[in-house]
Design a protein around this motif. Structure first.
Motif, PDB file in Angstrom:
ATOM      1  N   PRO A 115       0.824  -1.218   0.000  1.00 19.90           N
ATOM      2  CA  PRO A 115       0.000   0.000   0.000  1.00 19.90           C
ATOM      3  C   PRO A 115       0.852   1.260   0.000  1.00 19.90           C
TER       4      PRO A 115
ATOM      5  N   ASP B 164      -5.721   2.533   1.916  1.00 15.32           N
ATOM      6  CA  ASP B 164      -5.382   1.259   1.296  1.00 15.32           C
ATOM      7  C   ASP B 164      -4.692   0.319   2.271  1.00 15.32           C
TER       8      ASP B 164
ATOM      9  N   ARG C  17      -0.454  -1.140  -6.126  1.00 11.83           N
ATOM     10  CA  ARG C  17      -0.995  -1.695  -4.882  1.00 11.83           C
ATOM     11  C   ARG C  17      -0.664  -3.183  -4.689  1.00 11.83           C
TER      12      ARG C  17
END
Length: 325
Positions: free
Chosen positions: A148, A153, A237
């Protein structure tokens, strides 16, 4: 919603998981009484007890090996490796056991564990404390790799990783732990693994980054805007599996790509992203894929640390090369 740092969001995600599922336990060096070297597990042992938040010996192979046994037998362990560069003694347990349980048992067993590890340079730490060896694990089938770049996130991806039936390596951007805050929802929510996020849309060139380098890429995009360039910034991500669809769609729109990471350039994850672009968007390219990365040396010590990792100036140079090819 509370405003949290990445570190606070990770702590909050761990607390949610521990409260909701008695199978979840946290284990690692100093995670209990001291609350972790960076205080990522601060207060959790007091709330959940020493059998759920477990201080271990200084033995990475033992921490991961024990977690494999726990996971195969129905628990949801979250082992912490204090720094990503300390993971090398546990490589055999990860690649020869955790990543192969499902295949080895022909699907009868899985290995639901999340290996947390802060990664990257920038805090003036000693040798092995700033390594970024994510490519080793992206290369290994059977384990997901997640990284992240922001608090929202961090919590959502962590909870999704804990829910996953297979092992996940969860990399935490050490330099960004307390760098900024943003709003994070209370309670449970998840961010889907394997899905990239277009953080800043643009039309001239795509910049792909993750973790610490995402904010550096945004800084470079801001400088590029002053020169009249509209840069699209994509936060990957998840590094394994890569979101091939989002990568390809971005390059098809812009025709140019720059990949940024602080790990060494040769055989880094950037090379795999360049290959995805070659496979999925070759006919749309107006220039070769540019890679802005760490140098092919061990992570250096204090005086050279700032030179080693890409900064906004180096990323901007990569953008210029793609635009002027």
């Amino acid at each position: 919603m509370a405003k949290m740092t990445i570190l606070q969001a990770i702590t909050d995600g761990l607390r949610v998981a521990l409260r909701e599922d008695e199978r979840v336990l946290v284990l690692g060096e100093d995670v209990g009484v001291n609350g972790g070297v960076f205080r990522a597990t601060d207060g959790l042992q007091g709330e959940f007890g020493p059998h759920r938040v477990v201080d271990t010996p200084l033995a990475e192979a033992g921490i991961i090996g024990s977690s494999v046994g726990l996971a195969v037998n129905g628990m949801r362990p979250i082992p912490e490796i204090q720094f990503f560069g300390f993971i090398y003694p546990a490589m055999e347990q990860i690649v020869a056991h955790a990543a192969r349980v499902r295949m080895r048992s022909q699907g009868r067993f899985s290995c639901p564990m999340v290996i947390r590890a802060p990664y990257g340079a920038g805090i003036r730490a000693p040798e092995l404390h700033g390594d970024s060896p994510e490519a080793f694990f992206v290369h290994q089938p059977g384990i997901k790799v997640v990284c992240p770049s922001n608090p929202y996130d961090a919590k959502g991806l962590l909870l999704a990783a804990i829910d996953d039936p297979d092992p996940v390596l969860f990399l935490e951007p050490l330099r960004m732990y307390r760098a900024f805050r943003e709003e994070v929802p209370e309670g449970r929510y998840t961010v889907e693994l394997g899905k990239a996020n277009v953080v800043k849309p643009g039309k001239d060139v795509s910049v792909f980054a993750w973790g610490t380098m995402l904010r550096v890429a945004l800084e470079a995009a801001k400088s590029a805007a002053e020169k009249g360039l509209d840069v699209e910034v994509v936060d990957l991500r998840t590094l394994s599996p890569l979101d091939r669809e989002t990568i390809a769609a971005s390059v098809k729109k812009t025709g140019r790509a720059v990949v940024v990471h602080e790990a060494p350039k040769s055989a880094g994850v950037g090379a795999e992203i360049a290959s995805v672009i070659q496979d999925e968007a070759f006919l749309y390219l107006e220039a070769p894929v540019m890679r802005v990365a760490g140098y092919d040396t061990p992570q250096p010590l204090f005086s050279l640390e700032d030179i080693y990792a890409p900064d906004a100036k180096r990323i901007l140079h990569g953008i210029d090369k793609a635009m002027n090819f």
